[in-house]
Motif scaffolding. Structure first.
Motif, PDB file in Angstrom:
ATOM      1  N   GLY A   7       0.788  -1.222   0.000  1.00 52.53           N
ATOM      2  CA  GLY A   7       0.000   0.000   0.000  1.00 52.53           C
ATOM      3  C   GLY A   7       0.818   1.268   0.000  1.00 52.53           C
ATOM      4  N   MET A   8       2.124   1.158   0.181  1.00 52.88           N
ATOM      5  CA  MET A   8       2.972   2.347   0.226  1.00 52.88           C
ATOM      6  C   MET A   8       3.154   2.913  -1.172  1.00 52.88           C
ATOM      7  N   THR A   9       3.299   4.212  -1.239  1.00 51.13           N
ATOM      8  CA  THR A   9       3.579   4.878  -2.508  1.00 51.13           C
ATOM      9  C   THR A   9       5.065   4.770  -2.807  1.00 51.13           C
ATOM     10  N   SER A  10       5.403   4.306  -3.999  1.00 52.29           N
ATOM     11  CA  SER A  10       6.807   4.168  -4.369  1.00 52.29           C
ATOM     12  C   SER A  10       7.429   5.548  -4.542  1.00 52.29           C
ATOM     13  N   PRO A  11       8.652   5.734  -4.072  1.00 52.33           N
ATOM     14  CA  PRO A  11       9.304   7.038  -4.252  1.00 52.33           C
ATOM     15  C   PRO A  11       9.573   7.306  -5.722  1.00 52.33           C
ATOM     16  N   ALA A  12       9.606   8.580  -6.074  1.00 52.72           N
ATOM     17  CA  ALA A  12       9.893   8.952  -7.459  1.00 52.72           C
ATOM     18  C   ALA A  12      11.302   8.518  -7.812  1.00 52.72           C
ATOM     19  N   PRO A  13      11.502   8.026  -9.017  1.00 55.47           N
ATOM     20  CA  PRO A  13      12.849   7.610  -9.414  1.00 55.47           C
ATOM     21  C   PRO A  13      13.820   8.785  -9.377  1.00 55.47           C
ATOM     22  N   ILE A  14      15.044   8.513  -9.007  1.00 61.18           N
ATOM     23  CA  ILE A  14      16.063   9.552  -8.901  1.00 61.18           C
ATOM     24  C   ILE A  14      16.761   9.702 -10.242  1.00 61.18           C
ATOM     25  N   GLU A  15      16.814  10.915 -10.755  1.00 65.46           N
ATOM     26  CA  GLU A  15      17.536  11.193 -11.989  1.00 65.46           C
ATOM     27  C   GLU A  15      19.028  11.074 -11.706  1.00 65.46           C
ATOM     28  N   PRO A  16      19.726  10.157 -12.377  1.00 65.03           N
ATOM     29  CA  PRO A  16      21.137   9.918 -12.060  1.00 65.03           C
ATOM     30  C   PRO A  16      22.020  11.153 -12.190  1.00 65.03           C
ATOM     31  N   LEU A  17      21.640  12.114 -13.026  1.00 66.30           N
ATOM     32  CA  LEU A  17      22.457  13.309 -13.199  1.00 66.30           C
ATOM     33  C   LEU A  17      22.006  14.464 -12.309  1.00 66.30           C
ATOM     34  N   ALA A  18      20.984  14.241 -11.484  1.00 63.61           N
ATOM     35  CA  ALA A  18      20.435  15.331 -10.682  1.00 63.61           C
ATOM     36  C   ALA A  18      21.474  15.937  -9.745  1.00 63.61           C
ATOM     37  N   GLY A  19      22.389  15.122  -9.255  1.00 62.04           N
ATOM     38  CA  GLY A  19      23.407  15.637  -8.340  1.00 62.04           C
ATOM     39  C   GLY A  19      24.377  16.602  -8.983  1.00 62.04           C
ATOM     40  N   LEU A  20      24.445  16.604 -10.314  1.00 59.86           N
ATOM     41  CA  LEU A  20      25.335  17.523 -11.024  1.00 59.86           C
ATOM     42  C   LEU A  20      24.687  18.862 -11.304  1.00 59.86           C
ATOM     43  N   ALA A  21      23.366  18.879 -11.372  1.00 59.10           N
ATOM     44  CA  ALA A  21      22.663  20.033 -11.933  1.00 59.10           C
ATOM     45  C   ALA A  21      23.003  21.337 -11.225  1.00 59.10           C
ATOM     46  N   ASP A  22      22.916  21.361  -9.897  1.00 62.81           N
ATOM     47  CA  ASP A  22      23.112  22.621  -9.180  1.00 62.81           C
ATOM     48  C   ASP A  22      24.553  23.123  -9.265  1.00 62.81           C
TER      49      ASP A  22
END
Length: 312
Positions: free
Chosen positions: A10-25
């Motif tokens: 019944g738990m909501t699955s977490p949104a997938p993590i964009e592998p490049l997200a850590g580079l963006a900022d």
């Protein structure tokens, strides 16, 4: 009381993590539109070194031209771009007409209405590739010199394909080495660069494959054009996966246009035959993101061969 398996189900699955997200900022600042970013000092510093590395690869007789991000609408139409990629094109629009009609559009906006209906197309489009403006320039000079012509060109280009992925920018820098000459000269140029490209990828410490490809032609007719392009092996791409399991991104391309631009612009070689053309395109932003994705944000931790190649 629900079982553990029922609670988990019944738990909501977490949104997938964009592998490049850590580079963006660290590399970009968002500007309110997907695929359009301001570049940080860290990013632009690397791009300067990458550009210098690309410059060192060019031949000494190459003519250098740098183009603005816009070009003649008429010239792009004549080149046939609308037949192949109309969905990617951006046109520069402006307010035309009397002062009164322009003021009315502004007043509509200030009162919460729509002002863009007052726009109409100008004689400019956003350049979709760096090389398009060079062919009419060469044509205006008359017949090619013996041995043909070579150019190192660059422009910030635009393609209307919004994406949040860092390897699919809408506005990006494209560097190209363009060769214009006889069929034999063009084939030799492209083969030489296809042999050289893997060495560049090894210099940069990037995983790669070199594969036959096709342009993203539009519509059903475009599908047939893509098949023909592949069958004739007119386009190859250097593909780089940014992370384990990633779909590889095309970071360089090797394109043989045959006599298309020679025919469109009336460019002829020293023998009077229609000139053939080819370009080697470097996706500067895609290569820069690939370097950070593969090697990380700390230049000091990059492979020695890569730091040496880029003079970091």
């Amino acid at each position: 009381m629900a079982s553990t398996s029922e609670r988990v189900a019944g738990m909501t699955s977490p949104a997938p993590i964009e592998p490049l997200a850590g580079l963006a900022d660290a590399l970009f600042q968002r500007m309110g539109v997907d695929g359009v970013y301001a570049r940080t000092a860290l990013y632009t510093g690397l791009v300067e070194h990458l550009e210098a590395y690309i410059t060192r690869q060019r031949e000494p007789e190459v003519e250098v031209l740098r183009f603005p991000p816009v070009m003649s609408r008429h010239q792009l139409e004549k080149s046939g771009y609308l037949k192949s990629f109309p969905n990617l094109l951006g046109c520069v629009c402006a307010m035309h007409g009397s002062e009164a009609s322009i003021r009315q559009a502004v007043e509509r906006h200030e009162s919460g209405g729509e002002w863009t209906s007052a726009l109409s197309a100008s004689d400019l489009v956003l350049s979709p590739a760096a090389c398009y403006p060079v062919y009419p320039i060469v044509a205006a000079r008359g017949p090619l010199p013996a041995g043909g012509s070579q150019f190192d060109i660059e422009a910030d280009v635009f393609r209307h394909e919004p994406s949040r992925s860092l390897d699919r920018l809408q506005s990006f820098r494209m560097r190209e080495f363009v060769r214009i000459g006889s069929a034999g000269e063009i084939v030799e140029f492209r083969e030489r660069w296809m042999a050289k490209a893997p060495l560049l990828a090894l210099d940069l410490g990037l995983p790669f494959t070199l594969e036959v490809a096709n342009d993203p032609f539009f519509g059903r007719v475009g599908q047939m054009m893509a098949v023909s392009q592949r069958q004739q092996a007119l386009k190859f791409e250097l593909l780089i996966p940014y992370f384990d399991g990633a779909t590889p991104t095309a970071c360089m391309s090797f394109n043989y246009h045959r006599e298309h631009f020679g025919n469109v612009w009336g460019i002829r070689d020293v023998q009077g035959e229609l000139a053939h053309t080819s370009c080697v395109a470097f996706g500067v932003d895609r290569l820069a993101v690939a370097l950070f994705a593969v090697h990380g944000l700390d230049f000091g931790a990059w492979p020695a061969v890569t730091r040496a190649a880029l003079a970091l």
